[in-house]
Design an enzyme around this catalytic site. Structure first.
Site, PDB file in Angstrom:
ATOM      1  CB  SER A  28      -0.913   0.032   1.221  1.00  0.00           C
ATOM      2  OG  SER A  28      -2.091  -0.651   0.920  1.00  0.00           O
ATOM      3  CE  LYS A  44      -3.763   0.964  -1.267  1.00  0.00           C
ATOM      4  NZ  LYS A  44      -4.361   0.367  -0.088  1.00  0.00           N
ATOM      5  CE1 TYR A  89      -3.974  -0.989  -5.142  1.00  0.00           C
ATOM      6  CE2 TYR A  89      -4.630  -3.300  -5.207  1.00  0.00           C
ATOM      7  CZ  TYR A  89      -4.362  -2.152  -4.489  1.00  0.00           C
ATOM      8  OH  TYR A  89      -4.478  -2.153  -3.112  1.00  0.00           O
ATOM      9  CE1 TYR A 148      -4.060   1.121   4.432  1.00  0.00           C
ATOM     10  CE2 TYR A 148      -2.970  -0.008   6.227  1.00  0.00           C
ATOM     11  CZ  TYR A 148      -3.064   0.300   4.893  1.00  0.00           C
ATOM     12  OH  TYR A 148      -2.142  -0.206   4.039  1.00  0.00           O
ATOM     13  CB  VAL A 156      -0.665  -5.492   3.775  1.00  0.00           C
ATOM     14  CG1 VAL A 156      -0.403  -6.348   2.554  1.00  0.00           C
ATOM     15  CG2 VAL A 156      -1.555  -6.149   4.768  1.00  0.00           C
TER      16      VAL A 156
HETATM   17  N1  GLN Z   1      -1.929  -5.327  -2.286  1.00  0.00           N
HETATM   18  C1  GLN Z   1      -2.606  -5.168  -1.044  1.00  0.00           C
HETATM   19  C2  GLN Z   1      -4.109  -5.272  -1.234  1.00  0.00           C
HETATM   20  O1  GLN Z   1      -4.627  -4.717  -2.152  1.00  0.00           O
HETATM   21  C3  GLN Z   1      -2.270  -3.848  -0.450  1.00  0.00           C
HETATM   22  C4  GLN Z   1      -2.960  -3.603   0.874  1.00  0.00           C
HETATM   23  C5  GLN Z   1      -2.091  -3.014   1.927  1.00  0.00           C
HETATM   24  O2  GLN Z   1      -0.875  -2.962   1.852  1.00  0.00           O
HETATM   25  N2  GLN Z   1      -2.730  -2.595   2.987  1.00  0.00           N
HETATM   26  O3  GLN Z   1      -4.784  -5.902  -0.469  1.00  0.00           O
END
Ligand code: GLN
Length: 305
Positions: free
Chosen positions: A61, A64, A188, A240, A258
């Site tokens: 993430s 992002k 993505y 988050y 994650v």
């Molecule tokens: N690739 C992961 C997902 O889409 C990214 C989520 C994350 O890092 N929180 O679930």
């Protein structure tokens, strides 16, 4: 500085046993929950490291931030925020239920999956070109040519990313993304699988902290205004639905992934990369959070104090 980093790793390493490595993307389940790494880069480009700072992991993430930057560079702030909000949310990062409510026009923010799938879709380029541009942009930020994605993690998420697929089709149905849904998801998943280490994260951090300039090359890659959008979004949404408590206890604009990475930006001072794959219930690195909390206190890094 390095003595401090190693002290904080030692002090907090017992916490790894209270966290859990993400395994909803099966390939991430192979990580060693005891790994801990830290890297700090200062505004002169000097680097300080501790622990497993050169262990590779996927950015997840944290990417992002990069897709948001590129989307704004390509489409402009106004166009981007027509399709994704700038508000924090109490929902987990992978939630889709709000998006399905008829009065909900767009994802709450670009730091949750639904918002990031929108920003990825807004990057200019056909098919694979979107990803190539994102990777090239990251290479320029980090000044590293051999950056690439991890095929195993990418394929693992592509095979099992049912929820992201549901989100993306819902976004399509609501008219928030254009083009082929599977192609957008593919970009993505690839961007999430880009392999980095703590030094790479610290370098992205200092680039943002230094108003979108690499302190070594001094090359301006984007308008410094972008940093003034990214930093508040990281502060309010980057961790988050834990972003509020994190702001109080750490007070450093941050973004987690994650796979266990956290990228932190101390405006005008430091870029920080932390790694610890054992996660808390929010999907944030359990030891990464505590190390950043301690670092913030020791070096007086909170932007709120
Ligand atoms: N690739 C992961 C997902 O889409 C990214 C989520 C994350 O890092 N929180 O679930």
């Amino acid at each position: 500085m390095e003595r401090l980093l190693n002290k904080l790793i030692e002090r907090n390493k017992y916490l790894t046993k209270y966290g859990k490595v993400a395994d909803y993307i099966p390939a991430l389940g192979n990580a060693n929950p005891q790994d801990i790494g830290v890297c700090i880069m200062d505004i002169d480009g000097d680097i300080y490291t501790g622990g497993d700072y050169n262990k590779k992991f996927t950015i997840q993430s944290i990417s992002k931030i990069i897709s948001l930057m590129l989307a704004i560079m390509d489409k402009g702030e106004e166009e981007v925020f027509k399709k994704v909000g700038m508000e924090p949310t109490v929902e987990p990062f992978s939630s889709l239920y709000k998006l399905d409510l008829s009065h909900c026009e767009k994802p709450s923010n670009p730091m949750i999956n639904s918002g990031a799938i929108v920003t990825t879709s807004l990057i200019e380029g056909k098919g694979e070109e979107k990803f190539n541009r994102l990777l090239k942009f990251m290479k320029k930020i980090i000044l590293k040519d051999n950056l690439n994605y991890n095929k195993e993690v990418y394929l693992s998420e592509k095979e099992t990313g049912y929820k992201n697929r549901a989100i993306a089709y819902l976004l399509k149905q609501k008219g928030l993304i254009e083009g082929n849904v599977e192609n957008i998801l593919d970009i993505y998943f690839k961007q999430c699988s880009i392999e980095v280490d703590c030094i790479d994260l610290a370098k992205i951090g200092i680039f943002i902290a230094n108003k979108c300039k690499n302190p070594k090359s001094k090359e301006v890659l984007c308008d410094e205004k972008i940093a003034s959008i990214i930093i508040p979004i990281m502060t309010t949404c980057g961790m988050y639905n834990f972003s509020g408590e994190y702001a109080i206890n750490v007070g450093i604009p941050s973004k987690s992934g994650v796979a266990g990475g956290i990228l932190a930006v101390v405006p005008g001072r430091y870029g920080i990369g932390v790694y610890g794959p054992a996660l808390d219930g929010y999907g944030n690195s359990i030891v990464g959070y505590e190390i950043l909390k301690d670092l913030s206190k020791e070096l007086n890094l909170s932007i709120f104090k």
